[in-house]
Design an enzyme around this catalytic site. Structure first.
Site, PDB file in Angstrom:
ATOM      1  N   GLY A  48      44.429  41.440  54.846  1.00 23.96           N
ATOM      2  CA  GLY A  48      43.299  42.484  54.987  1.00 23.96           C
ATOM      3  C   GLY A  48      42.123  42.056  54.122  1.00 23.96           C
ATOM      4  N   GLN A  53      34.568  43.752  49.607  1.00 24.70           N
ATOM      5  CA  GLN A  53      35.106  42.636  48.943  1.00 24.70           C
ATOM      6  C   GLN A  53      34.227  41.372  49.314  1.00 24.70           C
ATOM      7  OE1 GLN A  53      39.315  43.551  50.719  1.00 24.70           O
ATOM      8  NE2 GLN A  53      39.627  42.204  48.485  1.00 24.70           N
ATOM      9  N   CYS A  90      45.990  41.689  45.708  1.00 23.70           N
ATOM     10  CA  CYS A  90      44.387  41.786  46.147  1.00 23.70           C
ATOM     11  C   CYS A  90      43.684  40.754  45.790  1.00 23.70           C
ATOM     12  CB  CYS A  90      43.847  43.226  45.404  1.00 23.70           C
ATOM     13  SG  CYS A  90      42.157  43.501  45.885  1.00 23.70           S
ATOM     14  N   LEU A  91      42.830  40.394  46.919  1.00 21.01           N
ATOM     15  CA  LEU A  91      42.266  38.990  46.785  1.00 21.01           C
ATOM     16  C   LEU A  91      40.979  39.269  45.636  1.00 21.01           C
ATOM     17  CD1 LEU A  91      41.563  38.180  50.329  1.00 21.01           C
ATOM     18  CD2 LEU A  91      42.868  36.842  48.842  1.00 21.01           C
ATOM     19  N   HIS A 132      45.299  50.292  51.746  1.00 24.03           N
ATOM     20  CA  HIS A 132      44.747  49.539  50.991  1.00 24.03           C
ATOM     21  C   HIS A 132      43.086  49.295  51.062  1.00 24.03           C
ATOM     22  CE1 HIS A 132      44.956  45.788  47.769  1.00 24.03           C
ATOM     23  NE2 HIS A 132      43.962  45.665  48.412  1.00 24.03           N
ATOM     24  N   GLU A 133      42.859  48.938  52.240  1.00 20.49           N
ATOM     25  CA  GLU A 133      41.392  48.451  52.619  1.00 20.49           C
ATOM     26  C   GLU A 133      40.555  49.769  52.571  1.00 20.49           C
ATOM     27  OE1 GLU A 133      40.900  45.472  52.382  1.00 20.49           O
ATOM     28  OE2 GLU A 133      43.070  44.928  52.642  1.00 20.49           O
ATOM     29  N   HIS A 136      39.242  50.412  49.247  1.00 21.52           N
ATOM     30  CA  HIS A 136      38.263  49.643  48.922  1.00 21.52           C
ATOM     31  C   HIS A 136      37.097  50.068  49.577  1.00 21.52           C
ATOM     32  CE1 HIS A 136      39.771  45.922  47.164  1.00 21.52           C
ATOM     33  NE2 HIS A 136      40.698  45.680  48.112  1.00 21.52           N
TER      34      HIS A 136
END
Ligand code: ZN
Length: 158
Positions: A48, A53, A90-91, A132-133, A136
């Site tokens: 995702g 991000q 998480c990236l 999660h996304e 963000h």
């Protein structure tokens, strides 16, 4: 620079915590960004990715847990049910895993890349990734679920 021209923003960059604005009209620009985000997500083996991000303050996410690609505009959770805790990475917060308590089942309303309204039901991992996304988009990171002493320690070590 990556082929897509987008780069993953990591913790410490303000775009990750500022939140986004809603997309008023889905345009070519958004379709292009969503495709680039998807390409980047696959390139780094993510499941995702949210617009902040990659440095953008608009409500766009891409998700693919291996069951198909979702490109969503203005996603909103309209119903939640049950609970689950999965250790999440998480990236944008490299090297950290946090067990986050989230809803097990959700219903999302959004627009697709052509501006058409869509309703999506998700559960288990897929529901987790959507939550999660969408976090963000609200400027929320997995470390924000840690107790503040632990959160500060993580930030200091990054
Ligand atoms: Zn993330």
């Amino acid at each position: 620079m990556r082929e897509t021209g987008l780069r993953i923003r990591t913790i410490g960059e303000s775009v990750l915590v500022n939140g986004v604005r809603q997309v008023e009209e889905v345009k070519d620009f958004h379709r292009k960004i969503l495709s680039q985000m998807a390409r980047l997500m696959y390139e780094v083996s993510g499941i995702g990715l949210a617009a902040p991000q990659v440095g953008l303050d608009e409500a766009l996410i891409v998700v693919d847990i291996g069951t198909g690609l979702y490109k969503l505009v203005n996603p909103k959770i309209v119903k939640i049910e049950g609970a689950q805790s999965i250790e999440e990475g998480c990236l944008s917060v490299p090297g950290i895993g946090v067990k986050v308590k989230r809803a097990k089942k959700i219903i999302i309303e959004a627009q697709d890349e052509f501006g058409k309204n869509v309703v999506i039901e998700a559960e288990d991992l897929l529901a987790c990734v959507f939550q999660h996304e969408i976090d963000h988009l609200n400027g929320r990171l997995i470390i924000d679920y840690l107790p503040s002493s632990e959160r500060n320690k993580v930030i200091k070590n990054l």
